[in-house]
Design an enzyme around this catalytic site. Structure first.
Site, PDB file in Angstrom:
ATOM      1  N   HIS A 167       0.794  -1.237   0.000  1.00 26.45           N
ATOM      2  CA  HIS A 167       0.000   0.000   0.000  1.00 26.45           C
ATOM      3  C   HIS A 167       0.832   1.297   0.000  1.00 26.45           C
ATOM      4  O   HIS A 167       0.301   2.347   0.341  1.00 26.45           O
ATOM      5  CB  HIS A 167      -0.946   0.046   1.219  1.00 26.45           C
ATOM      6  N   GLY A 178      -0.482  -1.878  -5.847  1.00 31.23           N
ATOM      7  CA  GLY A 178      -1.291  -3.047  -5.489  1.00 31.23           C
ATOM      8  C   GLY A 178      -2.696  -2.617  -5.115  1.00 31.23           C
ATOM      9  O   GLY A 178      -3.642  -3.393  -5.187  1.00 31.23           O
ATOM     10  N   HIS A 179      -2.832  -1.380  -4.696  1.00 26.18           N
ATOM     11  CA  HIS A 179      -4.158  -0.802  -4.434  1.00 26.18           C
ATOM     12  C   HIS A 179      -4.198   0.539  -5.143  1.00 26.18           C
ATOM     13  O   HIS A 179      -3.529   1.490  -4.752  1.00 26.18           O
ATOM     14  CB  HIS A 179      -4.377  -0.616  -2.932  1.00 26.18           C
ATOM     15  N   HIS A 189     -11.343  -6.797  -6.493  1.00 31.01           N
ATOM     16  CA  HIS A 189     -11.604  -6.020  -5.288  1.00 31.01           C
ATOM     17  C   HIS A 189     -12.365  -4.741  -5.659  1.00 31.01           C
ATOM     18  O   HIS A 189     -11.932  -3.960  -6.510  1.00 31.01           O
ATOM     19  CB  HIS A 189     -10.256  -5.691  -4.639  1.00 31.01           C
ATOM     20  N   GLU A 233     -13.317  -9.084  -0.776  1.00 34.52           N
ATOM     21  CA  GLU A 233     -14.093  -7.832  -0.890  1.00 34.52           C
ATOM     22  C   GLU A 233     -14.399  -7.527  -2.355  1.00 34.52           C
ATOM     23  O   GLU A 233     -14.208  -6.420  -2.836  1.00 34.52           O
ATOM     24  CB  GLU A 233     -13.290  -6.689  -0.249  1.00 34.52           C
ATOM     25  N   GLU A 289     -19.066  -2.599   0.532  1.00 42.16           N
ATOM     26  CA  GLU A 289     -18.276  -1.802   1.482  1.00 42.16           C
ATOM     27  C   GLU A 289     -18.592  -0.317   1.305  1.00 42.16           C
ATOM     28  O   GLU A 289     -18.761   0.167   0.181  1.00 42.16           O
ATOM     29  CB  GLU A 289     -16.784  -2.064   1.213  1.00 42.16           C
ATOM     30  N   CYS A 324     -10.688   2.194   6.846  1.00 39.08           N
ATOM     31  CA  CYS A 324     -10.809   2.982   5.608  1.00 39.08           C
ATOM     32  C   CYS A 324     -12.185   3.627   5.473  1.00 39.08           C
ATOM     33  O   CYS A 324     -12.293   4.741   4.941  1.00 39.08           O
ATOM     34  CB  CYS A 324     -10.540   2.085   4.411  1.00 39.08           C
TER      35      CYS A 324
HETATM   36  O1  FUB Z   1      -6.713  -1.982   1.508  1.00 42.40           O
HETATM   37  C1  FUB Z   1      -7.133  -0.728   1.934  1.00 42.40           C
HETATM   38  C2  FUB Z   1      -8.615  -0.724   2.157  1.00 42.40           C
HETATM   39  O2  FUB Z   1      -8.940  -1.687   3.129  1.00 42.40           O
HETATM   40  C3  FUB Z   1      -9.446  -1.120   0.952  1.00 42.40           C
HETATM   41  O3  FUB Z   1      -9.755  -0.072   0.121  1.00 42.40           O
HETATM   42  C4  FUB Z   1     -10.650  -1.664   1.605  1.00 42.40           C
HETATM   43  O4  FUB Z   1     -11.439  -2.427   0.747  1.00 42.40           O
HETATM   44  C5  FUB Z   1     -10.085  -2.437   2.749  1.00 42.40           C
HETATM   45  O5  FUB Z   1      -9.664  -3.687   2.312  1.00 42.40           O
HETATM   46 ZN    ZN Z   2     -13.592   0.924   3.521  1.00 42.74          ZN
END
Ligand code: FUB
Ligand code: ZN
Length: 640
Positions: free
Chosen positions: A132, A183-184, A255, A307, A323, A403
């Site tokens: 992250h 990765g995100h 995700h 998720e 979410e 988050c």
């Molecule tokens: O990984 C960071 C945050 O935590 C994601 O955006 C959410 O879905 C949760 O997994």
């Molecule tokens: Zn969230």
């Protein structure tokens, strides 16, 4: 069709929109008074704020987590918006202190991250997939841009630019750079914001690089980990949206939050670079999401397993993940689509998500949150699921992974920025809320005032106050759910203008004091789902205006599955100012309830007809469920 996309609309900044007493102001006030300070306290008490001092040592409590900075950054971003709308010297001083802490934590090369600077200094950029770092960088960039816009002070923006420059020097296709990507996803949107704030093209190029590098073979996540699980197109790469290059993906999957943040970045990049092909991909992904993968509440993500989004029309209610962050991300994506293509379909989805799947994420008191937002809940069944603290039975004060609360707080603090935009000699009104804005259109300063009790009332009145008479088009969105909208100007009914992509445009020479009133009839709607939705066959959901309703045990008794709605049953809508912060409640005097009559001692039976009794059914807005204790809830109701 906008073959070559561009940012057509210019949003009227959150700085220039003052909310007046009404739905969003009340929510924003709670956000400012309760949620924002509470998120600060949680960041402080959990060690997130101390972590920035870089003094943590092995063995001490509060070990900095890889994405703690993202929570602090979202709090900073929310504070920036709040400072513009709710000036507050103490908050300003606290923000200054945190910003200085971040500046002091910056490495000589520009790098910022409280986890990697203390816990794993040698592991920087070694696990892009899971760590992250680019995600937290993105949130810091967004915070810096917001603070700059709120205060005009460039200091933090310059600090964060140092970090963005370092990232730019580290990643890319050039020799010696890491050929990776996040990765995100998140930083793509942030870099476009930074590009807009600084005019520096490098940031836009970097955002495009991150998007276009994704999914190229050999997969970067395989190269960095040497883990054979990443070698193919398996579930891992689907979860991380890198099973193929983003432009080649048929539909967004994996995700949910990552997917929608990525889409938001793609839309931004398409608009800024006028990339027609990328824009067509965005339109395709958007259509697939909202036509086949979105819950009626605007929730996204059908399973808690990673998720994730799953497949078309797979929208289970009880096991929905939905979410809060994903609904917020849908608002971000819709807003970006709308900016390029002014079409009500985008604002309709934004409004659906905002009033339902987003607002269900926070309690009326502003200090408790849902992480996932299912559409049917049985507390016993939910308590048996393996979701740890994310079970949606009762809202919680905080989460290990927090988050959602931090996303809620920044969205609500900036909500006014989604209402209006301008282009040349037109003003668009996308969302309705009591508010006043000062904007420039046709080279003239104009004050627009919305007087309305929307979403409870069907009337929106706009007063138009140009400095002096001026000609422009006022384009008011007629929501897709609305039939029979009508309008008047200065008390005189007018023929409804022909809608252009769902907006009713009135072009005239506006005089100071002109008033436009629009009525958007809001009968209760019984909405069915597409027959391919296995979960909802034979069921209806109740909607009124933009509000999706649900049934709660507290109003209807337990075993909500026994209730049904006769096709001809009359549904009454009545506003109840004293209930749940003031909501319109639906009652159905002639609902039905299945009884146990004749079933004693038997679980199955081939011939006993189900016996039913009459029951008054009460429905309340989905967003406010679970504010009166634990109990069952359902959005979809059997129709008979
Ligand atoms: O990984 C960071 C945050 O935590 C994601 O955006 C959410 O879905 C949760 O997994
Ligand atoms: Zn969230």
């Amino acid at each position: 069709m906008n073959a070559k996309p561009r940012r057509t609309l210019t949003p009227v900044s959150w700085r220039d929109v003052r909310l007046e007493d009404g739905y969003w102001k009340r929510k924003q006030d709670v956000n400012h008074k309760t949620t924002l300070p509470m998120v600060y306290r949680k960041c402080r008490d959990t060690g997130r704020l101390d972590a920035i001092k870089l003094q943590w040592k092995e063995g001490q409590p509060h070990k900095p987590h890889v994405f703690w900075d993202s929570d602090v950054a979202k709090w900073l971003e929310a504070s920036a918006y709040s400072l513009a709308t709710h000036p507050d010297r103490r908050l300003a001083a606290t923000v200054r202190e945190i910003v200085e802490r971040y500046a002091a934590s910056q490495g000589p090369d520009g790098y910022i991250n409280s986890h990697f600077r203390t816990v794993r200094p040698r592991d920087r950029w070694t696990n892009l997939r899971a760590d992250h770092e680019l995600y937290t960088a993105g949130h810091l960039i967004e915070a810096a841009v917001a603070l700059h816009e709120a205060t005009g002070n460039r200091a933090f923006l310059e600090v964060i630019r140092g970090f963005a420059d370092h990232i730019d020097q580290t990643f890319g296709r050039e020799m010696g750079k890491i050929r990776g990507y996040p990765g995100h996803q998140e930083i793509e949107m942030a870099l476009v914001k930074l590009y807009r704030a600084t005019g520096e093209n490098r940031y836009l190029k970097l955002a495009r690089y991150f998007l276009d590098e994704r999914g190229r073979k050999p997969l970067y996540f395989h190269l960095e980990s040497n883990d054979p699980a990443w070698a193919g197109d398996g579930i891992l790469s689907i979860t991380h949206q890198c099973e193929k290059p983003v432009r080649k993906m048929k539909a967004l999957t994996g995700h949910a939050v990552r997917a929608l943040y990525m889409l938001s970045g793609m839309i931004d990049v398409a608009g800024e670079t006028r990339d027609a092909k990328l824009w067509q991909v965005c339109r395709r992904h958007w259509a697939n999401i909202v036509q086949r993968r979105m819950y009626i509440t605007g929730g996204i993500g059908s399973t808690p397993a990673q998720e994730r989004l799953t497949f078309d029309y797979d929208l289970p209610n009880e096991t929905a993940y939905a979410e809060t962050c994903a609904a917020i991300a849908l608002v971000f994506a819709g807003w970006r689509m709308l900016r390029i293509e002014p079409d009500r379909q985008y604002a309709d989805v934004m409004e659906r998500a905002l009033h339902n799947g987003v607002m269900s994420g926070v309690s009326l008191t502003g200090d408790r949150f849902f992480y996932n937002n299912p559409l049917r809940v049985h507390p016993l069944a939910a308590s048996m699921e393996h979701r740890g603290e994310n079970r949606a039975i009762i809202r919680r004060k905080w989460f290990g992974c927090s988050c959602c609360p931090t996303n809620i707080v920044r969205l609500l603090a900036s909500i006014g920025g989604y209402f209006y935009s301008t282009v040349d000699d037109a003003v668009y009104v996308h969302l309705y809320a009591a508010s006043t804005t000062n904007l420039t259109v046709a080279d003239q300063r104009v004050t627009l005032r919305q007087i309305t009790d929307y979403p409870w009332s069907d009337t929106v009145e706009m007063s138009v106050e140009p400095e002096s008479a001026v000609t422009f088009k006022l384009a008011l969105r007629v929501p897709g759910w609305c039939e029979g909208a009508s309008m008047s100007i200065n008390g005189q009914s007018i023929a409804m203008p022909r809608l252009q992509r769902g907006y009713a445009g009135i072009k005239r020479r506006w005089q100071p004091g002109d008033r436009v009133a629009m009525t958007l009839p809001m009968p209760v709607r019984r909405t069915s789902a597409h027959p391919a939705c296995r979960a909802n066959v034979g069921m209806v959901a109740l909607e009124r205006g933009p509000i999706v309703y649900c049934l709660e045990q507290v109003d209807n008794g337990a075993d909500l599955h026994r209730l049904s709605l006769p096709r001809e049953a009359v549904i009454h809508a009545r506003h109840q100012p004293g209930l749940l912060g003031g909501v319109t409640v639906l009652t159905i005097p002639h609902g039905r309830r299945l009884t146990d009559k004749g079933w004693s001692g038997r679980l199955y039976d081939g011939c006993s007809p189900a016996s039913q009794v009459r029951q008054t059914i009460t429905a309340v807005p989905y967003a406010v469920w679970a504010n009166r204790g634990k109990g069952e809830m359902t959005v979809w109701l059997r129709e008979n």
